[in-house]
Scaffold this motif. Structure first.
Motif, PDB file in Angstrom:
ATOM      1  N   ALA A 243       0.665  -1.151   0.076  1.00  0.00           N
ATOM      2  CA  ALA A 243       0.012  -0.055  -0.007  1.00  0.00           C
ATOM      3  C   ALA A 243       0.748   1.134  -0.087  1.00  0.00           C
ATOM      4  O   ALA A 243       2.060   1.288   0.713  1.00  0.00           O
ATOM      5  N   SER A 244       0.510   2.172  -0.932  1.00  0.00           N
ATOM      6  CA  SER A 244       1.388   3.420  -0.799  1.00  0.00           C
ATOM      7  C   SER A 244       0.363   4.708  -1.555  1.00  0.00           C
ATOM      8  O   SER A 244      -0.853   4.193  -1.902  1.00  0.00           O
ATOM      9  N   VAL A 245       1.002   5.676  -1.357  1.00  0.00           N
ATOM     10  CA  VAL A 245       0.196   6.906  -2.030  1.00  0.00           C
ATOM     11  C   VAL A 245       0.125   6.627  -3.652  1.00  0.00           C
ATOM     12  O   VAL A 245      -0.977   6.975  -4.138  1.00  0.00           O
ATOM     13  N   LYS A 246       0.877   5.945  -4.333  1.00  0.00           N
ATOM     14  CA  LYS A 246       1.050   5.556  -5.670  1.00  0.00           C
ATOM     15  C   LYS A 246      -0.192   4.850  -5.966  1.00  0.00           C
ATOM     16  O   LYS A 246      -1.032   4.989  -6.850  1.00  0.00           O
ATOM     17  N   GLU A 247      -0.395   3.607  -5.070  1.00  0.00           N
ATOM     18  CA  GLU A 247      -1.541   2.762  -5.242  1.00  0.00           C
ATOM     19  C   GLU A 247      -2.900   3.388  -5.009  1.00  0.00           C
ATOM     20  O   GLU A 247      -3.854   3.287  -5.609  1.00  0.00           O
ATOM     21  N   ALA A 248      -2.797   4.256  -4.105  1.00  0.00           N
ATOM     22  CA  ALA A 248      -4.170   5.052  -3.745  1.00  0.00           C
ATOM     23  C   ALA A 248      -4.437   6.048  -5.083  1.00  0.00           C
ATOM     24  O   ALA A 248      -5.841   5.968  -5.279  1.00  0.00           O
ATOM     25  N   TRP A 249      -3.380   6.570  -5.608  1.00  0.00           N
ATOM     26  CA  TRP A 249      -3.800   7.561  -6.881  1.00  0.00           C
ATOM     27  C   TRP A 249      -4.152   6.284  -7.916  1.00  0.00           C
ATOM     28  O   TRP A 249      -5.037   6.865  -8.687  1.00  0.00           O
ATOM     29  N   LYS A 250      -3.529   5.170  -8.028  1.00  0.00           N
ATOM     30  CA  LYS A 250      -4.224   4.314  -9.066  1.00  0.00           C
ATOM     31  C   LYS A 250      -5.548   4.026  -8.860  1.00  0.00           C
ATOM     32  O   LYS A 250      -6.507   3.865  -9.824  1.00  0.00           O
ATOM     33  N   TYR A 251      -6.041   3.778  -7.624  1.00  0.00           N
ATOM     34  CA  TYR A 251      -7.235   3.498  -7.116  1.00  0.00           C
ATOM     35  C   TYR A 251      -8.249   4.487  -7.723  1.00  0.00           C
ATOM     36  O   TYR A 251      -9.285   4.175  -8.014  1.00  0.00           O
ATOM     37  N   LEU A 252      -8.019   5.662  -7.494  1.00  0.00           N
ATOM     38  CA  LEU A 252      -8.821   6.687  -7.987  1.00  0.00           C
ATOM     39  C   LEU A 252      -8.967   6.926  -9.377  1.00  0.00           C
ATOM     40  O   LEU A 252      -9.828   7.305 -10.001  1.00  0.00           O
ATOM     41  N   ASN A 253      -7.804   6.635 -10.213  1.00  0.00           N
ATOM     42  CA  ASN A 253      -7.759   6.541 -11.655  1.00  0.00           C
ATOM     43  C   ASN A 253      -8.634   5.504 -12.218  1.00  0.00           C
ATOM     44  O   ASN A 253      -9.446   5.566 -13.146  1.00  0.00           O
ATOM     45  N   LEU A 254      -8.709   4.355 -11.340  1.00  0.00           N
ATOM     46  CA  LEU A 254      -9.777   3.205 -11.588  1.00  0.00           C
ATOM     47  C   LEU A 254     -10.951   3.468 -11.399  1.00  0.00           C
ATOM     48  O   LEU A 254     -11.952   3.232 -12.190  1.00  0.00           O
ATOM     49  N   LEU A 255     -11.427   4.331 -10.380  1.00  0.00           N
ATOM     50  CA  LEU A 255     -12.786   4.776 -10.098  1.00  0.00           C
ATOM     51  C   LEU A 255     -13.233   5.737 -11.290  1.00  0.00           C
ATOM     52  O   LEU A 255     -14.272   5.444 -11.964  1.00  0.00           O
TER      53      LEU A 255
END
Length: 360
Positions: A243-255
């Motif tokens: 888990a990381s900020v980068k993964e959180a950003w990818k999650y937002l892009n997925l949404l």
């Protein structure tokens, strides 16, 4: 052997050809620097299927590896100790890893030869002993997807501290606001531990970003018959969390990608609704406070109600063009919860700026 243009696949353990007997279950394990977990993981998978009721069952374990350490070498060495398992290693080159863990999972699901595939992490926070129960639940309930949930009665969250748990719940709430109908009946749409019937999935329609692949499966395959079982989310045996900020950003892009389907006009419409909501909120706050002399904190609450109803109605009718006769009360409730949370965070700031800082 070369499996495709994106990865090198090696058959380990049982040395029968891939054209041999079809396995009954594929266990897909995405790995990234998990060398310390491989031996115990394989031991527990083998033990989970060692009972008489599993005699003759063929199990393949597919490691889809994005590691920068010696995990691939460890897998190849340890696999020889488990001749009763068909172990496959798919090592993805660095230039093919941009889609993250979700992409590794899709690679494994595409390569799987069995009717069912169980996806789980290598860090042992997902107990291998639960895999037979996932398979049995799918067969008995004729389910296409069985989710091992961390969020229902009977579940335990030993391996998730309070901060990470709150963060995870926040990500989940965002997903439910965006996809209330697709996630209905699933208590944990962000879990990485689940089993699927492969023929029920449209794998070619998946475009993973980051590590929340189950969310995309649910949204892109809404017709799946679903079931859930609780489990104990344990402590990591070895290695570090991804888990990381980068993964959180990818999650937002997925949404974004799932909700708007890459259509800019939808996002523009959503942004326009948000701007008009600010205008409605400000106007309601002005009227309540300056015209009707309502206490300003109560005015802020009334303004939030007004802008929430405005944004919801405009979003439903214009941006999403939803069938407002089906489930609109539930969607409004979820929408309202998010706005109430925002108000609870905003109210102390309003008080400090107004009563202590004397800002109008």
């Amino acid at each position: 052997m070369v499996a495709n243009n994106t990865a090198i696949e090696t058959l380990l353990g049982r040395q029968d050809a891939l054209g041999g007997p079809t396995p009954d279950l594929s266990v897909v394990v995405p790995t990234r620097n998990e060398a310390g977990n491989i031996e115990l993981l394989l031991e527990r998978i083998r033990n989970a299927f060692s009972g008489a009721s599993f005699a003759g069952m063929g199990i393949e374990v597919i490691f889809v590896d994005d590691s920068t350490d010696d995990t691939p070498d460890v897998v190849q060495t340890i696999a020889q100790q488990y001749p009763d398992l068909r172990i496959r290693l798919i090592h993805r080159p660095s230039e093919k890893r941009a889609d993250g863990l979700g992409g590794a999972v899709v690679t494994g699901l595409t390569a799987a030869l069995s009717p069912y595939a169980c996806v789980m992490d290598a860090d042992l926070q997902h107990p291998p002993e639960m895999v037979p129960l996932l398979l049995r639940t799918a067969q008995e309930k004729q389910a296409d997807l069985v989710v091992a949930t961390r969020r229902s009665a009977g579940s335990e969250l030993v391996g998730l501290n309070r901060a990470r748990n709150l963060f995870s719940k926040g990500l989940e709430l965002m997903a439910r606001v965006f996809f209330p109908r697709a996630l209905r009946g699933v208590t944990d749409p962000l879990t990485g531990f689940f089993l699927v019937r492969l023929k029920a999935l449209k794998l070619e329609g998946l475009h993973p970003q980051g590590f929340k692949i189950l969310l995309e499966i649910l949204v892109r395959n809404p017709e799946l018959r679903k079931a859930e079982i609780p489990f104990r989310f344990g402590l990591r045996f070895s290695g570090q969390s991804k888990a990381s900020v980068k993964e959180a950003w990818k999650y937002l892009n997925l949404l974004w990608a799932l909700r708007f389907n890459g259509q800019f006009w939808r996002f523009a419409g959503f942004a326009f609704v948000g701007v008009t909501g600010i205008v409605v909120n400000s106007l309601a706050l002005y009227l309540a406070t300056d015209r009707f002399h309502v206490y300003y904190l109560l005015s802020a609450a009334l303004a939030t109600v007004a802008s929430t109803l405005w944004n919801f109605a405009l979003t439903e009718l214009w941006v999403y063009r939803a069938n407002t006769r089906q489930g609109w009360l539930r969607r409004l409730a979820m929408f309202s919860v998010v706005n109430v949370i925002a108000l609870s965070l905003r109210t102390p700031m309003i008080y400090v700026m107004t009563s202590l800082g004397h800002v109008h």
